[in-house]
Write a protein that holds these residues in place. Structure first.
Motif, PDB file in Angstrom:
ATOM      1  N   VAL A 256      29.988  34.812  32.939  1.00  0.00           N
ATOM      2  CA  VAL A 256      30.683  33.855  33.801  1.00  0.00           C
ATOM      3  C   VAL A 256      30.521  34.234  35.270  1.00  0.00           C
ATOM      4  O   VAL A 256      30.292  33.376  36.133  1.00  0.00           O
ATOM      5  CB  VAL A 256      32.171  33.768  33.424  1.00  0.00           C
ATOM      6  N   ASP A 257      30.607  35.528  35.573  1.00  0.00           N
ATOM      7  CA  ASP A 257      30.485  35.965  36.964  1.00  0.00           C
ATOM      8  C   ASP A 257      29.118  35.593  37.536  1.00  0.00           C
ATOM      9  O   ASP A 257      29.005  35.156  38.678  1.00  0.00           O
ATOM     10  CB  ASP A 257      30.700  37.475  37.048  1.00  0.00           C
TER      11      ASP A 257
ATOM     12  N   VAL B 136      41.776  35.801  39.746  1.00  0.00           N
ATOM     13  CA  VAL B 136      40.951  36.823  39.116  1.00  0.00           C
ATOM     14  C   VAL B 136      39.608  36.939  39.823  1.00  0.00           C
ATOM     15  O   VAL B 136      39.083  38.032  40.040  1.00  0.00           O
ATOM     16  CB  VAL B 136      40.739  36.495  37.622  1.00  0.00           C
ATOM     17  N   LYS B 137      39.060  35.793  40.205  1.00  0.00           N
ATOM     18  CA  LYS B 137      37.755  35.756  40.854  1.00  0.00           C
ATOM     19  C   LYS B 137      37.720  34.572  41.792  1.00  0.00           C
ATOM     20  O   LYS B 137      38.198  33.483  41.447  1.00  0.00           O
ATOM     21  CB  LYS B 137      36.640  35.619  39.803  1.00  0.00           C
TER      22      LYS B 137
ATOM     23  N   SER C  28      43.908  45.110  38.726  1.00  0.00           N
ATOM     24  CA  SER C  28      42.994  44.785  37.633  1.00  0.00           C
ATOM     25  C   SER C  28      42.721  43.299  37.544  1.00  0.00           C
ATOM     26  O   SER C  28      41.723  42.878  36.992  1.00  0.00           O
ATOM     27  CB  SER C  28      43.555  45.303  36.302  1.00  0.00           C
ATOM     28  N   LEU C  29      43.603  42.467  38.112  1.00  0.00           N
ATOM     29  CA  LEU C  29      43.394  41.035  38.079  1.00  0.00           C
ATOM     30  C   LEU C  29      42.220  40.618  38.947  1.00  0.00           C
ATOM     31  O   LEU C  29      41.682  39.537  38.778  1.00  0.00           O
ATOM     32  CB  LEU C  29      44.658  40.305  38.545  1.00  0.00           C
ATOM     33  N   HIS C  30      41.807  41.454  39.879  1.00  0.00           N
ATOM     34  CA  HIS C  30      40.750  41.101  40.807  1.00  0.00           C
ATOM     35  C   HIS C  30      39.433  41.760  40.451  1.00  0.00           C
ATOM     36  O   HIS C  30      38.535  41.820  41.267  1.00  0.00           O
ATOM     37  CB  HIS C  30      41.158  41.502  42.225  1.00  0.00           C
ATOM     38  N   THR C  31      39.313  42.278  39.238  1.00  0.00           N
ATOM     39  CA  THR C  31      38.056  42.853  38.786  1.00  0.00           C
ATOM     40  C   THR C  31      37.365  41.860  37.886  1.00  0.00           C
ATOM     41  O   THR C  31      37.954  40.911  37.387  1.00  0.00           O
ATOM     42  CB  THR C  31      38.295  44.176  38.036  1.00  0.00           C
ATOM     43  N   ASP C  32      36.077  42.110  37.668  1.00  0.00           N
ATOM     44  CA  ASP C  32      35.300  41.205  36.837  1.00  0.00           C
ATOM     45  C   ASP C  32      35.416  41.530  35.355  1.00  0.00           C
ATOM     46  O   ASP C  32      34.839  40.845  34.529  1.00  0.00           O
ATOM     47  CB  ASP C  32      33.827  41.265  37.256  1.00  0.00           C
ATOM     48  N   ALA C  33      36.160  42.590  35.008  1.00  0.00           N
ATOM     49  CA  ALA C  33      36.197  43.031  33.613  1.00  0.00           C
ATOM     50  C   ALA C  33      36.855  42.005  32.708  1.00  0.00           C
ATOM     51  O   ALA C  33      36.544  41.926  31.533  1.00  0.00           O
ATOM     52  CB  ALA C  33      36.932  44.366  33.511  1.00  0.00           C
TER      53      ALA C  33
ATOM     54  N   VAL D 188      37.153  29.304  41.791  1.00  0.00           N
ATOM     55  CA  VAL D 188      38.332  30.161  41.704  1.00  0.00           C
ATOM     56  C   VAL D 188      38.730  30.262  40.238  1.00  0.00           C
ATOM     57  O   VAL D 188      38.834  29.239  39.548  1.00  0.00           O
ATOM     58  CB  VAL D 188      39.520  29.612  42.530  1.00  0.00           C
ATOM     59  N   VAL D 189      38.938  31.492  39.746  1.00  0.00           N
ATOM     60  CA  VAL D 189      39.402  31.731  38.378  1.00  0.00           C
ATOM     61  C   VAL D 189      40.821  32.268  38.449  1.00  0.00           C
ATOM     62  O   VAL D 189      41.090  33.250  39.143  1.00  0.00           O
ATOM     63  CB  VAL D 189      38.486  32.719  37.631  1.00  0.00           C
TER      64      VAL D 189
END
Length: 422
Positions: free
Chosen positions: A51-52, A72-73, A40-45, A63-64
């Motif tokens: 922001v995306d 995360v992103k 879930s850390l690698h989703t845009d939710a 990098v987020v």
């Protein structure tokens, strides 16, 4: 009646079981939301709205990171630079910056030199990293690649240093010589000697200014606006005439050869300047009593035939590290030798721009102590080739000797010339 009671009892039991299952599923979902998993850390939710979209259009690598330093992103550029590996930020100084920003909320910026990975090159990757908080849980890292900007800045510094030096030398000499002429006004012989030196320095200054003008012109002018079929033989003859005096002073033999009656399409003035620069470089960097050769031939290519003009010398050669930079403006393999020969470091840059603007290229083969071969490849003028193609029995070979094997070439694929070997 007993049957109806049994059915009712079964329905009640089924309802209770469904409710229990639904409650367990809801509880499980709540627990998952309260404790995000690795995936879930690698989703845009988890990103704030919008922001995306913003990150996707940024030129910088983005990098987020979350509160556990997990990614995360990350943009594709961040992966390309090697900033992210295995779901983690791989650069420790940037990671420490992110932790400090998460702790106090301060925006931080730093410039770093990162090693290039997997390229085998010793130079570093220059980057600028900026870290800022993104909401209450996330941290945003923006990284900009400064490598090219630093290279351009180094070229600019070289430009200023070289032009300043090259201008200062003849201008200072002219000033001193003019004072000497005034002091020696009653000595005709001294006046003549000083006047000759003044002419030399004035010519040097004129050449530098002219090369600056030529470089500016070939960078911004479109050669196709004033193009025509240009005979390669005439370009070679003009280049040889341009360097005949300097070659004679060093007892350097100028040999021409290859295929005759070849034509290229382009701006005659620019093409003559490009080939003249190659021949002049060959003469300037060759020892006395050696040979410089210029050969032309037609080379088949998928997009149409090319004309290849090779300039070969028996000079000092160029090291491998310098070969990558010889076409940069104001770059000199040996600055001291260039000053002695009157070079400005602009000639090969002009050649490169002329070749590119005419749809061709210039390449170099060289080995230290064995000489160099600069090859100018340009598209052939198709109409001129069809109109003036030599007859099947006419090779068009104008080489000085006829005892060389037909079809022989150098190791780099270029035409041989009598007595000229790289």
């Amino acid at each position: 009646m007993n049957l109806d009671a049994a059915v009712a009892a079964a329905a009640a039991i089924a309802g209770v079981c469904t409710g229990v299952i639904a409650m367990l599923a809801f509880r499980w979902s709540e627990r998952d939301q309260a404790r995000p998993t690795r995936s879930s850390l690698h989703t845009d939710a988890v990103l704030p709205p919008g922001v995306d979209t913003v990150l996707s259009v940024l030129r910088s690598s983005a990098v987020v990171l979350d509160e556990a330093d997990a990614v995360v992103k990350a943009s594709s550029a961040a992966y390309a630079l090697g900033l992210v590996r295995g779901g983690k930020l791989a650069v420790e100084p940037m990671l420490q910056m992110a932790r400090d920003t998460r702790r106090d909320g301060e925006i931080r910026q730093v410039e770093l030199d990162l090693p290039r990975r997997g390229t085998g090159r010793g130079d570093a990757l220059a980057v600028s990293a900026r870290v800022a908080p993104l909401g209450s849980r996330l941290v945003l890292l923006l990284v900009e690649d400064l490598t090219e900007a630093r290279r351009i800045e180094a070229v600019r510094r070289d430009f200023v240093a070289n032009v300043s030096h090259e201008l200062k030398t003849p201008v200072g000499a002219l000033s001193l010589l003019s004072e000497a002429v005034m002091d020696a006004s009653d000595d005709p012989e001294a006046v003549t000697r000083f006047a000759g030196r003044m002419q030399i320095e004035a010519t040097r200054l004129t050449n530098l200014v002219q090369e600056l003008i030529d470089l500016s012109r070939v960078q911004y002018d479109d050669p196709l606006e004033d193009s025509e079929p240009v005979r390669v033989d005439e370009l070679v003859a003009e280049a040889v005439d341009r360097c005949r005096q300097s070659a004679a002073s060093k007892q350097i033999t100028m040999a021409t050869g290859g295929t005759a009656e070849l034509h290229v399409w382009g701006n005659r003035g620019q093409l003559a300047a490009a080939l003249g620069n190659l021949v002049e470089n060959a003469v300037n960097y060759s020892p006395a009593r050696t040979r410089v050769g210029i050969a032309a031939r037609r080379v088949a290519a998928p997009g149409g035939d090319l004309i290849e003009i090779a300039v070969t010398d028996q000079g000092i050669g160029i090291s491998e590290k310098d070969r990558e930079r010889v076409f940069e403006r104001f770059y000199r393999v040996d600055p001291a030798r260039s000053r002695a020969t009157g070079g400005t470091g602009l000639g090969l840059s002009i050649v490169k721009h002329v070749a590119a603007s005419h749809g061709g290229e210039v390449t170099v083969w060289s080995a230290e102590g064995q000489g160099s071969t600069f090859t100018l490849r340009l598209p052939e003028a198709g109409a001129a080739r069809d109109r003036e193609r030599p007859s099947p029995g006419d090779t068009g070979d104008t080489r000085d000797t006829a005892d060389e094997p037909a079809g022989e070439t150098f190791a780099d694929g270029h035409l041989p010339l009598p007595g000229v070997r790289p």
